[in-house]
Scaffold this active site. Structure first.
Site, PDB file in Angstrom:
ATOM      1  N   CYS A  85      37.834  19.754  79.774  1.00 39.26           N
ATOM      2  CA  CYS A  85      38.082  21.198  80.499  1.00 39.26           C
ATOM      3  C   CYS A  85      36.573  21.847  80.791  1.00 39.26           C
ATOM      4  O   CYS A  85      35.856  21.953  79.924  1.00 39.26           O
ATOM      5  CB  CYS A  85      38.656  22.175  79.631  1.00 39.26           C
ATOM      6  SG  CYS A  85      38.545  23.846  80.194  1.00 39.26           S
ATOM      7  N   CYS A 126      36.341  25.606  80.106  1.00 38.96           N
ATOM      8  CA  CYS A 126      36.152  26.171  78.714  1.00 38.96           C
ATOM      9  C   CYS A 126      36.688  25.212  77.746  1.00 38.96           C
ATOM     10  O   CYS A 126      35.713  24.567  77.427  1.00 38.96           O
ATOM     11  CB  CYS A 126      37.555  27.409  78.676  1.00 38.96           C
ATOM     12  SG  CYS A 126      38.850  27.329  79.388  1.00 38.96           S
ATOM     13  N   SER A 127      37.762  25.250  77.165  1.00 41.75           N
ATOM     14  CA  SER A 127      38.146  24.226  76.316  1.00 41.75           C
ATOM     15  C   SER A 127      39.594  24.004  76.266  1.00 41.75           C
ATOM     16  O   SER A 127      40.333  23.768  75.063  1.00 41.75           O
ATOM     17  CB  SER A 127      37.823  24.546  75.035  1.00 41.75           C
ATOM     18  OG  SER A 127      38.253  25.990  74.529  1.00 41.75           O
ATOM     19  N   CYS A 128      40.543  24.109  77.196  1.00 46.98           N
ATOM     20  CA  CYS A 128      41.945  23.999  77.256  1.00 46.98           C
ATOM     21  C   CYS A 128      42.054  22.452  76.764  1.00 46.98           C
ATOM     22  O   CYS A 128      41.679  21.510  76.942  1.00 46.98           O
ATOM     23  CB  CYS A 128      42.356  23.881  78.790  1.00 46.98           C
ATOM     24  SG  CYS A 128      42.101  25.458  79.428  1.00 46.98           S
TER      25      CYS A 128
END
Lengths: 93, 107, 193
Positions: free
Chosen positions: C98, C101-103
């Site tokens: 991702c 962000c950090s999905c």
């Protein structure tokens, strides 16, 4: 209108970031690039509105496939790059 | 090339300045602070007090030099606070009072 | 000073007390949520992978609808983003990142690991993925295509890796035990051990 798998598309070359506060889920590195619709993933409220608690219209979300070798000059890029992109960021290629 | 595009600082795909950074592949256990912030974020989402996109937007609004220095859950905590203030869940005066009462309790 | 620059542990204490005082949440709810979240772990995703390796119908379901496949293993998915599953084959290896962000597919893999959230991982995965895989000592077979999936929006993605050689006749439990977190994101490849 639903985009069929295999349709050639271009990601809009647009920079809402230059116009004021925003929340964009289309990565900078695919903007202005051509790709191919892989499939329609579903329909979701537009995160660009959700981010500001505004009424969010439902938008089609697609998996779009790119051949990213030319994106970066040194040529170590992946063979294929697949990105989730909302319909309002796509135009006919 | 791509590096000259007017990207936002959190939009990190392919950004040259990170290309030579090694990846720390070791496990890092979450601490109590991290887990509590994570839990509060989930609860605020479930209770419709803050969406994931509102949370991300306020993280993206953190100035870059702070963004790159803060831990993951420090950024979340700042975004949660920012959202609660901007959405009027509590006021800045109430927050200042709550912070001041912590100081009082420690004297 | 901008009040948002207050040290985060102090912010947490103040925000928790204000939200509780206004009736929005309780410390019991927070504790319960932590307990539920701690229950998510790569072992959940590993059970799905092992079943897909031993049950063709389940594998077909998993590739068609990851959310239903997770629910079929009693993994709670209600209210969570849809899960998509990317199948590795002899021809293609998948890697998930991702970049924004950090999905992360938390329902089936638990909290995202530190490396997944790092700037180095997010930047390098789309531009130098073979170099990135080297950080784990992972080398792909010559001729296998590397497909990177940037998880930018409403889906969460996990990889269904290839079943390693030398595991013929193994039970689903034995197979699940060799599937690690990184195998389901694509930074590592499972082996018979």
């Amino acid at each position: 209108m639903m985009l069929a798998p295999g349709t050639r598309v271009r990601v809009k070359l647009d920079w809402p970031e230059l116009r004021g506060p925003c929340h964009i889920r289309t990565p900078h590195y695919v903007r202005g690039e051509e790709g191919t619709i892989e499939r329609h993933l579903g329909d979701f409220p537009n995160p660009e509105d959700l981010a500001f608690a505004r009424p969010a219209p439902i938008r089609a979300l697609y998996h779009v496939r790119f051949a990213p070798k030319p994106f970066w000059p040194e040529g170590a890029a992946p063979d294929e790059l697949v990105v989730e992109i909302f319909e309002h960021w796509l135009e006919a290629a | 090339m791509k590096d000259e595009l007017p990207r936002a600082m959190h939009d990190m795909g392919g950004v040259s300045k990170f290309m030579c950074d090694p990846v720390d592949t070791e496990p890092h256990a979450l601490n109590d602070f991290d887990k509590e912030v994570d839990a509060i974020r989930q609860l605020l989402g479930m209770k419709k007090l803050m969406s994931v996109d509102e949370m991300r937007r306020a993280i993206e609004a953190i100035p870059e030099e702070q963004y790159l220095r803060m831990s993951y859950y420090q950024k979340w905590m700042r975004s949660i606070t920012d959202n609660m203030l901007s959405k009027g869940i509590f006021t800045e005066a109430e927050l200042r009072e709550a912070l001041a009462s912590q100081d009082g309790a420690k004297l | 000073m901008n009040i948002l620059e207050t040290p985060s542990d102090r912010l947490l204490e103040a925000v928790r007390s204000l939200l509780a005082a206004k009736g929005h949440l309780t410390t019991d709810e927070i504790a319960e949520r932590i307990r539920i979240t701690d229950g998510g772990s790569p072992a959940q995703g590993a059970r799905m992978v092992a079943r897909a390796w031993t049950d063709p119908d389940y594998k077909a379901l998993m590739l068609r609808d990851g959310t239903m496949a997770a629910e079929a293993m009693a993994i709670p998915m209600r209210g969570l983003p849809p899960l998509g599953v990317l199948e590795d084959t002899e021809a293609v290896h998948n890697l998930v990142v991702c970049t924004l962000c950090s999905c992360y597919p938390r329902a089936v893999l638990g909290y995202p690991p530190f490396w997944f959230k790092s700037a180095a991982y997010r930047a390098r995965a789309v531009r130098d993925p073979r170099g990135l895989l080297g950080e784990w000592g992972t080398v792909l077979p010559v001729g296998q295509k590397l497909r990177v999936v940037d998880s930018t929006a409403d889906y969460r993605w996990m990889v269904l890796p290839r079943r390693p050689a030398g595991t013929e006749g193994w039970s689903a439990e034995q197979l699940a035990a060799i599937v690690r977190e990184g195998d389901m994101i694509g930074v590592t490849i499972p082996t018979a051990g």
